[in-house]
Design an enzyme around this catalytic site. Structure first.
Site, short mmCIF file in Angstrom:
data_model
loop_
_atom_site.label_atom_id
_atom_site.label_comp_id
_atom_site.label_asym_id
_atom_site.label_seq_id
_atom_site.Cartn_x
_atom_site.Cartn_y
_atom_site.Cartn_z
N LYS A 42 0.83 -1.21 0.00
CA LYS A 42 0.00 0.00 0.00
C LYS A 42 0.87 1.27 0.00
O LYS A 42 2.07 1.22 0.25
CB LYS A 42 -0.93 -0.03 1.21
CG LYS A 42 -1.96 -1.17 1.17
CD LYS A 42 -2.97 -1.02 2.30
CE LYS A 42 -4.01 -2.12 2.27
NZ LYS A 42 -5.05 -1.91 3.30
N TYR A 99 -12.41 -1.64 -3.92
CA TYR A 99 -12.90 -1.89 -2.55
C TYR A 99 -14.42 -1.82 -2.46
O TYR A 99 -14.96 -1.53 -1.39
CB TYR A 99 -12.27 -0.88 -1.59
CG TYR A 99 -10.88 -1.28 -1.13
CD1 TYR A 99 -10.68 -2.42 -0.36
CD2 TYR A 99 -9.77 -0.51 -1.44
CE1 TYR A 99 -9.42 -2.79 0.08
CE2 TYR A 99 -8.50 -0.87 -1.00
CZ TYR A 99 -8.34 -2.01 -0.24
OH TYR A 99 -7.10 -2.37 0.21
N ARG A 157 -2.50 -14.43 4.34
CA ARG A 157 -3.17 -13.72 5.45
C ARG A 157 -2.45 -13.98 6.77
O ARG A 157 -2.34 -13.09 7.61
CB ARG A 157 -4.65 -14.09 5.50
CG ARG A 157 -5.38 -13.57 4.24
CD ARG A 157 -6.86 -13.79 4.26
NE ARG A 157 -7.54 -12.91 5.18
CZ ARG A 157 -7.85 -11.64 4.91
NH1 ARG A 157 -7.51 -11.10 3.76
NH2 ARG A 157 -8.50 -10.91 5.79
N THR A 174 -5.49 -7.05 10.61
CA THR A 174 -5.70 -5.74 9.97
C THR A 174 -5.08 -4.61 10.79
O THR A 174 -4.45 -3.71 10.24
CB THR A 174 -7.23 -5.47 9.83
OG1 THR A 174 -7.80 -6.55 9.10
CG2 THR A 174 -7.49 -4.17 9.10
N ASN A 203 -2.07 0.30 6.70
CA ASN A 203 -1.57 -0.98 7.22
C ASN A 203 -0.69 -1.76 6.25
O ASN A 203 -0.64 -2.99 6.29
CB ASN A 203 -2.72 -1.83 7.77
CG ASN A 203 -3.72 -2.23 6.70
OD1 ASN A 203 -3.63 -1.78 5.57
ND2 ASN A 203 -4.66 -3.09 7.06
N HIS A 213 -2.22 -5.34 1.53
CA HIS A 213 -3.54 -5.95 1.36
C HIS A 213 -3.34 -7.39 0.92
O HIS A 213 -2.38 -7.70 0.22
CB HIS A 213 -4.33 -5.20 0.29
CG HIS A 213 -5.53 -5.94 -0.22
ND1 HIS A 213 -6.76 -5.86 0.41
CD2 HIS A 213 -5.70 -6.78 -1.27
CE1 HIS A 213 -7.62 -6.62 -0.24
NE2 HIS A 213 -7.01 -7.19 -1.27
N GLU A 250 -9.36 -10.07 -8.06
CA GLU A 250 -8.37 -9.01 -7.78
C GLU A 250 -7.14 -9.15 -8.69
O GLU A 250 -6.55 -8.14 -9.10
CB GLU A 250 -7.98 -9.05 -6.30
CG GLU A 250 -9.14 -8.65 -5.41
CD GLU A 250 -8.82 -8.69 -3.92
OE1 GLU A 250 -7.67 -9.05 -3.55
OE2 GLU A 250 -9.72 -8.37 -3.12
P1 CMP Z 1 -7.51 -4.42 3.56
O1 CMP Z 1 -7.05 -5.81 3.86
O2 CMP Z 1 -6.84 -3.74 2.43
O3 CMP Z 1 -9.08 -4.40 3.30
C1 CMP Z 1 -9.94 -3.35 3.69
C2 CMP Z 1 -9.21 -2.26 4.38
O4 CMP Z 1 -9.97 -1.30 5.05
C3 CMP Z 1 -8.33 -2.85 5.45
O5 CMP Z 1 -7.25 -3.53 4.85
C4 CMP Z 1 -7.96 -1.62 6.27
O6 CMP Z 1 -6.76 -1.03 5.87
C5 CMP Z 1 -9.07 -0.65 5.95
N1 CMP Z 1 -9.71 -0.18 7.15
C6 CMP Z 1 -9.66 1.08 7.60
N2 CMP Z 1 -10.36 1.20 8.74
C7 CMP Z 1 -10.88 -0.02 9.01
C8 CMP Z 1 -11.71 -0.53 10.05
N3 CMP Z 1 -12.14 0.25 11.04
N4 CMP Z 1 -12.04 -1.84 10.01
C9 CMP Z 1 -11.59 -2.63 8.99
N5 CMP Z 1 -10.81 -2.20 7.98
C10 CMP Z 1 -10.46 -0.90 7.99
#
Ligand code: CMP
Length: 139
Positions: free
Chosen positions: A9, A49, A85, A91, A112, A115, A126
């Site tokens: 990211k 998304y 994962r 996350t 974070n 992904h 994807e």
């Molecule tokens: P990702 O695995 O890319 O998929 C969805 C993304 O939403 C997740 O990583 C997070 O980076 C982002 N995100 C931001 N805020 C939240 C939240 N409160 N709960 C879950 N995902 C979040």
């Protein structure tokens, strides 16, 4: 063997962690099958998304994902979706296990670092999103 999609990211690319993260993935046993540097516009980030549309964090997520270059990577391994994962961790980096990519490189739940696809079906969708010619690449 199966496939999954990782995306380094904007936070991690900007911080110069791309190489370390790719190395981490290879050391875990993933094979890099396709990789590129990309930059999403708002419509593309919203489309990628779209399952999260309506969630409170959706607008911030879209703004973040379009804020800078990203590195989508197709990875191959035994049980690739589950393995990736586990390798990236929870996350929220505060909840991620020691030694996982998010524990090592992520700033916050929103920023974070990486992904990972959450199912084989989403991995296929994807991968196709970023590598529309993937089926035709002879690797
Ligand atoms: P990702 O695995 O890319 O998929 C969805 C993304 O939403 C997740 O990583 C997070 O980076 C982002 N995100 C931001 N805020 C939240 C939240 N409160 N709960 C879950 N995902 C979040």
């Amino acid at each position: 063997m199966s496939l999954t999609l990782a995306i380094i990211k904007p936070d991690a690319v900007a911080a110069g962690y791309s190489g370390k993260i790719i190395s981490h993935l290879e050391l875990e046993g993933f094979r890099v099958c396709a990789m590129r540097l990309a930059r999403l516009n708002r419509a593309q980030a919203r489309a990628f998304y779209e399952v999260h549309e309506g969630r409170p964090f959706f607008d911030d997520l879209v703004e973040f994902m379009k804020s800078g270059p990203i590195v989508p990577i197709v990875l191959e391994a035994e049980d690739a979706v589950k393995k990736l994962r586990e390798t990236i961790g929870a996350t929220d980096p505060d909840e991620a296990a020691e030694g996982t990519i998010r524990k090592l490189y992520a700033e916050s739940k929103g920023r974070n670092a990486i992904h990972a696809s959450d199912s084989d079906e989403n991995a296929r969708i994807e991968i196709n999103f970023f590598f529309s010619d993937f089926e035709r690449l002879s690797l």
